[in-house]
Design a protein around this motif. Sequence first.
Motif, PDB file in Angstrom:
ATOM      1  N   GLU A 258     -18.274  73.484  54.240  1.00 60.90           N
ATOM      2  CA  GLU A 258     -19.155  74.092  54.676  1.00 60.90           C
ATOM      3  C   GLU A 258     -20.645  73.151  54.666  1.00 60.90           C
ATOM      4  O   GLU A 258     -20.723  71.606  53.586  1.00 60.90           O
ATOM      5  CB  GLU A 258     -20.107  75.258  53.841  1.00 60.90           C
ATOM      6  CG  GLU A 258     -19.058  76.247  53.500  1.00 60.90           C
ATOM      7  CD  GLU A 258     -19.040  76.976  55.653  1.00 60.90           C
ATOM      8  OE1 GLU A 258     -20.304  76.749  55.918  1.00 60.90           O
ATOM      9  OE2 GLU A 258     -18.632  77.272  56.136  1.00 60.90           O
TER      10      GLU A 258
ATOM     11  N   ILE B  55     -24.845  75.964  50.951  1.00 61.75           N
ATOM     12  CA  ILE B  55     -23.908  77.028  50.902  1.00 61.75           C
ATOM     13  C   ILE B  55     -23.167  76.689  49.699  1.00 61.75           C
ATOM     14  O   ILE B  55     -22.701  76.009  49.700  1.00 61.75           O
ATOM     15  CB  ILE B  55     -23.369  77.619  52.169  1.00 61.75           C
ATOM     16  CG1 ILE B  55     -24.190  77.609  53.327  1.00 61.75           C
ATOM     17  CG2 ILE B  55     -22.334  78.426  51.365  1.00 61.75           C
ATOM     18  CD1 ILE B  55     -23.612  77.826  54.463  1.00 61.75           C
TER      19      ILE B  55
ATOM     20  N   GLU C  21     -20.813  78.681  46.162  1.00 58.22           N
ATOM     21  CA  GLU C  21     -19.836  79.715  46.370  1.00 58.22           C
ATOM     22  C   GLU C  21     -19.832  80.002  44.992  1.00 58.22           C
ATOM     23  O   GLU C  21     -19.582  78.981  43.732  1.00 58.22           O
ATOM     24  CB  GLU C  21     -18.837  79.137  46.948  1.00 58.22           C
ATOM     25  CG  GLU C  21     -17.343  80.634  46.338  1.00 58.22           C
ATOM     26  CD  GLU C  21     -15.900  80.436  46.639  1.00 58.22           C
ATOM     27  OE1 GLU C  21     -15.215  80.946  47.027  1.00 58.22           O
ATOM     28  OE2 GLU C  21     -15.677  79.150  46.568  1.00 58.22           O
TER      29      GLU C  21
ATOM     30  N   TYR D 173     -27.904  79.551  50.001  1.00 61.19           N
ATOM     31  CA  TYR D 173     -27.074  81.009  50.398  1.00 61.19           C
ATOM     32  C   TYR D 173     -25.790  80.561  49.184  1.00 61.19           C
ATOM     33  O   TYR D 173     -25.585  79.893  48.662  1.00 61.19           O
ATOM     34  CB  TYR D 173     -26.652  80.585  51.503  1.00 61.19           C
ATOM     35  CG  TYR D 173     -27.526  80.937  52.451  1.00 61.19           C
ATOM     36  CD1 TYR D 173     -27.353  81.927  53.043  1.00 61.19           C
ATOM     37  CD2 TYR D 173     -27.946  79.606  53.591  1.00 61.19           C
ATOM     38  CE1 TYR D 173     -28.334  82.571  54.311  1.00 61.19           C
ATOM     39  CE2 TYR D 173     -28.739  80.299  54.045  1.00 61.19           C
ATOM     40  CZ  TYR D 173     -29.476  81.410  55.357  1.00 61.19           C
ATOM     41  OH  TYR D 173     -30.419  81.737  56.111  1.00 61.19           O
TER      42      TYR D 173
ATOM     43  N   TYR E 251     -21.668  82.122  48.569  1.00 62.02           N
ATOM     44  CA  TYR E 251     -20.293  83.210  49.364  1.00 62.02           C
ATOM     45  C   TYR E 251     -19.952  83.588  48.582  1.00 62.02           C
ATOM     46  O   TYR E 251     -20.109  83.073  47.138  1.00 62.02           O
ATOM     47  CB  TYR E 251     -20.081  81.820  50.264  1.00 62.02           C
ATOM     48  CG  TYR E 251     -18.764  82.635  51.238  1.00 62.02           C
ATOM     49  CD1 TYR E 251     -18.571  83.788  51.786  1.00 62.02           C
ATOM     50  CD2 TYR E 251     -17.583  82.185  50.119  1.00 62.02           C
ATOM     51  CE1 TYR E 251     -17.611  83.496  52.170  1.00 62.02           C
ATOM     52  CE2 TYR E 251     -15.883  82.834  50.668  1.00 62.02           C
ATOM     53  CZ  TYR E 251     -16.632  83.286  52.301  1.00 62.02           C
ATOM     54  OH  TYR E 251     -14.710  83.772  52.578  1.00 62.02           O
TER      55      TYR E 251
ATOM     56  N   GLU F 261     -16.162  85.504  47.849  1.00 63.53           N
ATOM     57  CA  GLU F 261     -14.906  86.391  48.713  1.00 63.53           C
ATOM     58  C   GLU F 261     -13.966  87.334  47.584  1.00 63.53           C
ATOM     59  O   GLU F 261     -13.834  86.632  45.749  1.00 63.53           O
ATOM     60  CB  GLU F 261     -13.846  85.498  48.988  1.00 63.53           C
ATOM     61  CG  GLU F 261     -13.618  84.410  48.703  1.00 63.53           C
ATOM     62  CD  GLU F 261     -12.685  83.625  48.724  1.00 63.53           C
ATOM     63  OE1 GLU F 261     -13.138  83.057  50.747  1.00 63.53           O
ATOM     64  OE2 GLU F 261     -11.663  82.289  48.811  1.00 63.53           O
TER      65      GLU F 261
ATOM     66  N   TRP G 213     -15.119  89.664  52.130  1.00 64.99           N
ATOM     67  CA  TRP G 213     -16.452  87.909  52.155  1.00 64.99           C
ATOM     68  C   TRP G 213     -17.445  88.724  52.632  1.00 64.99           C
ATOM     69  O   TRP G 213     -18.304  89.918  52.821  1.00 64.99           O
ATOM     70  CB  TRP G 213     -15.569  87.010  53.793  1.00 64.99           C
ATOM     71  CG  TRP G 213     -14.704  86.909  53.736  1.00 64.99           C
ATOM     72  CD1 TRP G 213     -13.960  86.047  53.566  1.00 64.99           C
ATOM     73  CD2 TRP G 213     -13.179  87.807  54.742  1.00 64.99           C
ATOM     74  NE1 TRP G 213     -12.918  86.444  53.260  1.00 64.99           N
ATOM     75  CE2 TRP G 213     -12.885  87.067  54.788  1.00 64.99           C
ATOM     76  CE3 TRP G 213     -14.042  88.458  55.679  1.00 64.99           C
ATOM     77  CZ2 TRP G 213     -11.871  87.511  55.396  1.00 64.99           C
ATOM     78  CZ3 TRP G 213     -13.093  88.949  56.659  1.00 64.99           C
ATOM     79  CH2 TRP G 213     -12.354  88.383  56.410  1.00 64.99           C
TER      80      TRP G 213
ATOM     81  N   LEU H   6     -22.493  87.506  51.668  1.00 65.14           N
ATOM     82  CA  LEU H   6     -23.122  86.256  51.378  1.00 65.14           C
ATOM     83  C   LEU H   6     -24.412  86.667  51.155  1.00 65.14           C
ATOM     84  O   LEU H   6     -24.428  87.620  51.934  1.00 65.14           O
ATOM     85  CB  LEU H   6     -23.356  85.658  53.089  1.00 65.14           C
ATOM     86  CG  LEU H   6     -23.955  84.161  52.914  1.00 65.14           C
ATOM     87  CD1 LEU H   6     -23.265  83.019  52.448  1.00 65.14           C
ATOM     88  CD2 LEU H   6     -24.259  83.954  54.632  1.00 65.14           C
TER      89      LEU H   6
END
Length: 166
Positions: A82, A86, A88, A122, A124, A126, A161, A163
């Motif tokens: 990505e 971004i 995670e 951002y 993210y 999951e 998911w 964000l």
Amino acid sequence: MSENKQASYTIRPIEIADNAAVAALIRLVLVEHNVPKVGTAYADPQLDYMQQTYAIPRAHYFVVEQNGTVVGGAGIQQLENEAASICELQKMYFLPQARGKGIGSAMMKFCLNFAQANGFEYCYIETMPYMQAAQKLYAKFGFDYIDAPMGNTGHTSCPVWMLKKL
């Protein structure tokens, strides 16, 4: 050091000596929640080498230590495959004795502050559909549900998911 009502705890960077405890903790929590062993963090090859995995720029894994025992952890890393903006939130798990005491919120603040300080725009995450407490925490911190996975986490068994704009 952060305080809670039950006992004191510390959020600190992972050390090599924490690797085995963190791997065991994550696997224990995943088994507790009946998470599939394939297509989830359980099968991640880096699980046994967390300190080394996160020893790269703009990445870090933090542990929660309570009374000399690692009781939880979470990490931030750029989301693979990505944009550089971004990240995670990865492998955020806590043993039962660390839950319901505000430690998750403290860890979330810690990780999101790290992400912002390292230029991410951002974040993210999951998760599994039945991990409702986790989803409630993520929503509390401004994560919104999205319709498809992002990046290349390898976690094909995780169908939820979320964000957040940092």
